[in-house]
Design a protein around this motif. Structure first.
Motif, PDB file in Angstrom:
ATOM      1  N   LEU A  92       0.680  -1.162   0.117  1.00 20.50           N
ATOM      2  CA  LEU A  92       0.152   0.157   0.094  1.00 20.50           C
ATOM      3  C   LEU A  92       0.822   1.302  -0.109  1.00 20.50           C
ATOM      4  CD1 LEU A  92      -3.012  -1.130   2.306  1.00 20.50           C
ATOM      5  CD2 LEU A  92      -3.099  -0.555  -0.088  1.00 20.50           C
ATOM      6  N   ASP A  93       1.803   1.366   0.768  1.00 21.40           N
ATOM      7  CA  ASP A  93       2.991   2.549   0.692  1.00 21.40           C
ATOM      8  C   ASP A  93       3.412   2.678  -0.600  1.00 21.40           C
ATOM      9  OD1 ASP A  93       4.465   4.424   1.881  1.00 21.40           O
ATOM     10  OD2 ASP A  93       6.022   3.166   1.699  1.00 21.40           O
ATOM     11  N   ALA A  94       3.775   1.698  -1.342  1.00 18.00           N
ATOM     12  CA  ALA A  94       4.685   1.694  -2.656  1.00 18.00           C
ATOM     13  C   ALA A  94       3.504   2.187  -3.498  1.00 18.00           C
ATOM     14  CB  ALA A  94       4.929   0.287  -3.064  1.00 18.00           C
ATOM     15  N   LEU A  95       2.292   1.728  -3.406  1.00 20.36           N
ATOM     16  CA  LEU A  95       1.178   2.066  -4.503  1.00 20.36           C
ATOM     17  C   LEU A  95       0.527   3.553  -4.323  1.00 20.36           C
ATOM     18  CD1 LEU A  95      -0.602  -1.317  -5.049  1.00 20.36           C
ATOM     19  CD2 LEU A  95       1.096  -0.184  -6.607  1.00 20.36           C
ATOM     20  N   SER A  96       0.893   4.007  -2.967  1.00 23.05           N
ATOM     21  CA  SER A  96       0.119   5.145  -2.766  1.00 23.05           C
ATOM     22  C   SER A  96       1.134   6.231  -3.066  1.00 23.05           C
ATOM     23  CB  SER A  96      -0.119   5.380  -1.238  1.00 23.05           C
ATOM     24  OG  SER A  96       1.319   5.352  -0.530  1.00 23.05           O
ATOM     25  N   THR A  97       2.254   6.257  -3.416  1.00 28.22           N
ATOM     26  CA  THR A  97       3.059   7.250  -4.029  1.00 28.22           C
ATOM     27  C   THR A  97       2.827   7.869  -5.417  1.00 28.22           C
ATOM     28  OG1 THR A  97       4.871   5.516  -4.494  1.00 28.22           O
ATOM     29  CG2 THR A  97       5.100   6.652  -2.432  1.00 28.22           C
ATOM     30  N   PRO A  98       3.040   8.803  -5.783  1.00 24.16           N
ATOM     31  CA  PRO A  98       2.829   9.383  -7.324  1.00 24.16           C
ATOM     32  C   PRO A  98       3.788   8.570  -8.188  1.00 24.16           C
ATOM     33  CG  PRO A  98       3.314  11.192  -5.753  1.00 24.16           C
ATOM     34  CD  PRO A  98       3.317   9.985  -5.148  1.00 24.16           C
ATOM     35  N   ALA A  99       3.511   8.506  -9.398  1.00 25.50           N
ATOM     36  CA  ALA A  99       4.289   7.950 -10.252  1.00 25.50           C
ATOM     37  C   ALA A  99       5.243   9.190 -10.780  1.00 25.50           C
ATOM     38  CB  ALA A  99       3.717   7.579 -11.651  1.00 25.50           C
ATOM     39  N   LYS A 100       6.564   9.059 -10.555  1.00 24.87           N
ATOM     40  CA  LYS A 100       7.522   9.896 -10.774  1.00 24.87           C
ATOM     41  C   LYS A 100       8.107  10.027 -12.107  1.00 24.87           C
ATOM     42  CE  LYS A 100       8.577  10.431  -6.039  1.00 24.87           C
ATOM     43  NZ  LYS A 100       9.697  10.193  -5.014  1.00 24.87           N
ATOM     44  N   ALA A 101       7.888   8.804 -12.938  1.00 25.57           N
ATOM     45  CA  ALA A 101       8.773   8.696 -13.996  1.00 25.57           C
ATOM     46  C   ALA A 101       7.662   8.624 -15.375  1.00 25.57           C
ATOM     47  CB  ALA A 101       9.401   7.362 -14.219  1.00 25.57           C
ATOM     48  N   GLN A 102       7.650   9.864 -15.896  1.00 23.74           N
ATOM     49  CA  GLN A 102       6.763   9.969 -17.159  1.00 23.74           C
ATOM     50  C   GLN A 102       7.811  10.272 -18.157  1.00 23.74           C
ATOM     51  OE1 GLN A 102       3.889  12.827 -16.954  1.00 23.74           O
ATOM     52  NE2 GLN A 102       2.701  11.801 -15.667  1.00 23.74           N
ATOM     53  N   PHE A 103       7.825   9.527 -19.472  1.00 29.12           N
ATOM     54  CA  PHE A 103       8.763  10.015 -20.517  1.00 29.12           C
ATOM     55  C   PHE A 103       8.176  11.143 -21.267  1.00 29.12           C
ATOM     56  CE2 PHE A 103       5.617   6.779 -22.221  1.00 29.12           C
ATOM     57  CZ  PHE A 103       5.195   7.497 -23.237  1.00 29.12           C
ATOM     58  N   PHE A 104       9.190  11.924 -21.524  1.00 30.05           N
ATOM     59  CA  PHE A 104       9.034  13.136 -22.389  1.00 30.05           C
ATOM     60  C   PHE A 104       8.343  14.269 -21.504  1.00 30.05           C
ATOM     61  CE2 PHE A 104       8.928  10.181 -26.033  1.00 30.05           C
ATOM     62  CZ  PHE A 104      10.293  10.569 -26.717  1.00 30.05           C
ATOM     63  N   GLN A 105       8.591  14.197 -19.996  1.00 31.32           N
ATOM     64  CA  GLN A 105       8.002  15.045 -19.170  1.00 31.32           C
ATOM     65  C   GLN A 105       8.747  16.454 -19.418  1.00 31.32           C
ATOM     66  OE1 GLN A 105       5.142  14.903 -17.184  1.00 31.32           O
ATOM     67  NE2 GLN A 105       5.564  17.214 -16.895  1.00 31.32           N
ATOM     68  N   ASN A 106      10.019  16.272 -19.490  1.00 27.28           N
ATOM     69  CA  ASN A 106      10.812  17.534 -19.818  1.00 27.28           C
ATOM     70  C   ASN A 106      10.515  18.338 -21.054  1.00 27.28           C
ATOM     71  OD1 ASN A 106      12.065  17.443 -17.255  1.00 27.28           O
ATOM     72  ND2 ASN A 106      13.898  16.163 -17.751  1.00 27.28           N
ATOM     73  N   ALA A 107      10.351  17.514 -21.826  1.00 29.15           N
ATOM     74  CA  ALA A 107      10.246  18.025 -23.337  1.00 29.15           C
ATOM     75  C   ALA A 107       8.789  18.741 -23.176  1.00 29.15           C
ATOM     76  CB  ALA A 107      10.344  16.762 -24.274  1.00 29.15           C
ATOM     77  N   GLN A 108       7.848  18.278 -22.683  1.00 32.10           N
ATOM     78  CA  GLN A 108       6.415  18.777 -22.458  1.00 32.10           C
ATOM     79  C   GLN A 108       6.508  20.231 -21.779  1.00 32.10           C
ATOM     80  OE1 GLN A 108       3.352  16.304 -20.797  1.00 32.10           O
ATOM     81  NE2 GLN A 108       2.362  18.078 -20.376  1.00 32.10           N
ATOM     82  N   THR A 109       7.521  20.120 -20.828  1.00 33.91           N
ATOM     83  CA  THR A 109       7.530  21.307 -19.778  1.00 33.91           C
ATOM     84  C   THR A 109       8.090  22.233 -20.778  1.00 33.91           C
ATOM     85  OG1 THR A 109       7.786  19.840 -17.997  1.00 33.91           O
ATOM     86  CG2 THR A 109       8.611  22.201 -17.775  1.00 33.91           C
ATOM     87  N   TRP A 110       9.410  21.893 -21.372  1.00 37.28           N
ATOM     88  CA  TRP A 110      10.131  22.990 -22.203  1.00 37.28           C
ATOM     89  C   TRP A 110       8.933  23.448 -23.207  1.00 37.28           C
ATOM     90  CZ3 TRP A 110      11.427  22.818 -27.348  1.00 37.28           C
ATOM     91  CH2 TRP A 110      12.195  23.971 -27.661  1.00 37.28           C
ATOM     92  N   MET A 111       8.273  22.784 -23.985  1.00 39.61           N
ATOM     93  CA  MET A 111       7.652  23.099 -25.055  1.00 39.61           C
ATOM     94  C   MET A 111       6.296  24.035 -24.510  1.00 39.61           C
ATOM     95  SD  MET A 111       7.078  20.131 -27.973  1.00 39.61           S
ATOM     96  CE  MET A 111       6.452  21.206 -29.105  1.00 39.61           C
TER      97      MET A 111
END
Length: 186
Positions: A92-111
């Motif tokens: 439950l502790d492992a599943l309650s944390t938000p996903a931090k790894a999204q691919f192309f997150q930095n590219a989306q932020t930059w664009m």
């Protein structure tokens, strides 16, 4: 029967000396994990790893304690519910944390920061790409599992999704190298 007779390879010191660097490396990695992820799961994993290290290193000295715990478990059966509770808490502790790894997150932020006139179009495009990629991987995984269950050549089916996964990962790494940290430009 004693455990030495059942598992003599565990008590052979010639092979266990190769295990110590691996165990120490694991403990160091657990400390780094605690520093990075301040979660109860990280602390619990470190505690269990340290306990396991102590048992491996001092197994002859702890043999009496381990025999006592085994007798206690046979008599009161407390270990199984305790491990189930501990495992449920960890899951439950492992599943309650938000996903931090999204691919192309930095590219989306930059664009998004550089093309502010696009509004919601850029996040929509990146989320659609992520969704299509996850759906493709899910369908491919189901096909690979079905062919493995039917004793068909599942390795050829798994090759294409793995190549695409590696290509997307390399593309994300290259995009991060090109755009930098993903922040706004001055």
């Amino acid at each position: 029967m004693s455990s030495i007779k059942l598992y003599p390879e565990l008590y052979n010191h010639k092979h266990s000396s190769n295990l110590y660097p691996l165990v120490i490396t694991t403990n160091v990695v657990m400390v780094v994990d605690i520093i990075i992820n301040h979660s109860p799961l990280s602390c619990l994993t470190f505690a269990l790893t340290t306990l396991g290290t102590a048992v491996i290193i001092w197994r002859r000295e702890l043999n009496g304690l381990l025999n006592f715990v085994t007798k206690l478990n046979r008599r009161y059966k407390f270990t199984t519910p305790a491990l189930i509770t501990l495992g449920t808490f960890s899951l439950l502790d492992a599943l309650s944390t938000p996903a931090k790894a999204q691919f192309f997150q930095n590219a989306q932020t930059w664009m998004t920061s550089n093309f502010s006139g696009a509004g919601e179009a850029i996040p929509l495009v990146f989320n659609v790409l992520r969704g299509l990629f996850l759906i493709y991987l899910g369908i491919s995984l189901v096909r690979v599992i079905q062919s493995a269950r039917q004793d068909e050549d599942w390795q050829n089916l798994a090759r294409t999704p793995m190549i695409i996964l590696i290509a997307v990962t390399v593309g994300d790494i290259l995009a991060n190298l090109i755009i930098g940290s993903g922040g706004t430009t001055t």
